[in-house]
Motif scaffolding. Structure first.
Motif, PDB file in Angstrom:
ATOM      1  N   THR A  53      29.569  73.852  51.216  1.00  0.00           N
ATOM      2  CA  THR A  53      28.649  73.629  52.333  1.00  0.00           C
ATOM      3  C   THR A  53      28.830  72.208  52.865  1.00  0.00           C
ATOM      4  O   THR A  53      28.688  71.235  52.128  1.00  0.00           O
ATOM      5  N   SER A  54      29.154  72.106  54.141  1.00  0.00           N
ATOM      6  CA  SER A  54      29.447  70.812  54.762  1.00  0.00           C
ATOM      7  C   SER A  54      28.375  70.457  55.770  1.00  0.00           C
ATOM      8  O   SER A  54      27.839  71.328  56.461  1.00  0.00           O
ATOM      9  N   LYS A  55      28.074  69.177  55.876  1.00  0.00           N
ATOM     10  CA  LYS A  55      27.144  68.684  56.893  1.00  0.00           C
ATOM     11  C   LYS A  55      27.969  68.164  58.067  1.00  0.00           C
ATOM     12  O   LYS A  55      28.757  67.227  57.915  1.00  0.00           O
ATOM     13  N   ASP A  99      24.168  72.278  58.342  1.00  0.00           N
ATOM     14  CA  ASP A  99      24.871  72.646  57.110  1.00  0.00           C
ATOM     15  C   ASP A  99      25.570  73.971  57.350  1.00  0.00           C
ATOM     16  O   ASP A  99      24.938  74.945  57.795  1.00  0.00           O
ATOM     17  N   ALA A 119      28.862  76.791  55.910  1.00  0.00           N
ATOM     18  CA  ALA A 119      29.868  77.219  54.936  1.00  0.00           C
ATOM     19  C   ALA A 119      30.384  78.585  55.374  1.00  0.00           C
ATOM     20  O   ALA A 119      29.743  79.284  56.174  1.00  0.00           O
ATOM     21  N   ARG A 137      34.706  73.003  59.746  1.00  0.00           N
ATOM     22  CA  ARG A 137      34.142  71.790  60.350  1.00  0.00           C
ATOM     23  C   ARG A 137      34.466  71.721  61.848  1.00  0.00           C
ATOM     24  O   ARG A 137      33.610  71.381  62.669  1.00  0.00           O
ATOM     25  N   TYR A 155      24.478  74.768  67.663  1.00  0.00           N
ATOM     26  CA  TYR A 155      23.786  75.667  66.737  1.00  0.00           C
ATOM     27  C   TYR A 155      22.935  76.667  67.507  1.00  0.00           C
ATOM     28  O   TYR A 155      22.954  77.862  67.236  1.00  0.00           O
ATOM     29  N   ASP A 188      26.719  80.498  55.451  1.00  0.00           N
ATOM     30  CA  ASP A 188      25.606  79.564  55.309  1.00  0.00           C
ATOM     31  C   ASP A 188      25.517  78.731  56.581  1.00  0.00           C
ATOM     32  O   ASP A 188      26.477  78.046  56.946  1.00  0.00           O
ATOM     33  N   TYR A 207      20.062  74.122  60.089  1.00  0.00           N
ATOM     34  CA  TYR A 207      19.918  72.720  60.453  1.00  0.00           C
ATOM     35  C   TYR A 207      19.822  71.876  59.178  1.00  0.00           C
ATOM     36  O   TYR A 207      19.308  72.325  58.154  1.00  0.00           O
ATOM     37  N   ALA A 208      20.330  70.671  59.246  1.00  0.00           N
ATOM     38  CA  ALA A 208      20.221  69.759  58.108  1.00  0.00           C
ATOM     39  C   ALA A 208      18.744  69.495  57.814  1.00  0.00           C
ATOM     40  O   ALA A 208      17.901  69.516  58.720  1.00  0.00           O
TER      41      ALA A 208
END
Length: 259
Positions: free
Chosen positions: A108-110, A120, A122, A155, A163, A207, A210-211
């Motif tokens: 999972t990447s921000k 976030d 994935a 990414r 989003y 996945d 929002y962060a």
């Protein structure tokens, strides 16, 4: 670019029978050479032993959905995909490559989306090797290559789309247009995976959120947008009802004038 070709190999069972027969002859020749103290027979048994060992080195086993990459002193000599006991030049180096379907989930990447909001994200990637030559010689480590390129593609995808979009329904978003987004991710991944001789069978986002630092604020914004949209719908309905009533009155007036 180096591509896969068929290597020169043979069924291993006939060679196994020959190897066993030669091994028995070697033992018999050595025993009789000791009994008779026959030097030429000892030399013959030694030669036969070397032949038996050389043949034994040429054997290798291939399982279903597996291939062997054959090289001779660093030179690619082809690949063998035939399952079972196989035999090839004893000087060949045989490296096994799995052709089975594999899958993994990216970390999972921000990332900031197209609107600059941190999210976030994935994805799960399903893939398999289709060209063993490129998998072995096109990249240093094809498994690590696929993993790294998959995370990079996810990414890049996140940066290419917002989003969500509260003002324009025609804009492609990560949350609402999942089919199109996943298709674009698959195309992007396949372009990167070609260098490793890999086919990407499926790629989809698993996945997406929002962060945490902006999740609450964005939730309030979504709720406010929903309220505004509901009010706009009510106003639109009221305007439509008034318009229909006016049209009905006009039609009634026209009919009365005609009488």
């Amino acid at each position: 670019m180096l591509t896969e070709s068929s290597g020169r190999s043979m069924a291993g069972i006939p060679w196994l029978i020959i190897d066993v027969v030669l091994a028995l002859l070697t033992i018999a020749a050595f025993v009789f050479a000791i009994i008779w103290e026959n030097i030429p027979l000892i030399v013959l048994s030694g030669v036969l032993l070397l032949v038996v060992v050389a043949i034994s080195i040429g054997f290798y086993m291939i399982q279903p959905n597996q291939a062997a990459v054959l090289t001779l002193f660093g030179d690619y000599k082809g690949s063998d995909r035939t399952p079972g006991l196989r035999f090839a030049n004893p000087l060949y180096l045989k490296k096994k490559v799995s052709l089975r379907v594999r899958n993994f989930t990216t970390a999972t990447s921000k990332v900031n989306d197209a609107n600059g909001n941190p999210i976030d994200i994935a994805a799960v990637v399903v893939w398999r090797v289709t060209d063993t030559a490129r998998a072995k010689f096109g990249v240093d480590d094809f498994v690590n290559y696929v993993h790294t390129q998959s995370e990079s593609a996810v990414r890049q995808l996140a940066r290419s789309y917002p989003y969500d979009n509260f003002d324009d329904d025609e804009v492609i978003t990560l949350i609402h247009d999942t089919s199109e987004v996943n298709e674009n991710l698959l195309v992007e991944l396949q372009e990167r995976a070609d260098a490793a001789g890999v086919e990407v069978l499926e790629a989809r986002i698993t996945d997406l959120a929002y962060a945490p630092e902006i999740a609450e604020a964005m939730l309030r914004r979504q709720q406010a947008s929903a309220i505004v949209a509901a009010r706009a719908k009510i106003v639109e309905g009221a305007v439509l009802m008034v318009r229909e009533a006016i049209e009905a009155l006009e039609e009634g007036t026209d009919s009365h004038d005609a009488i």
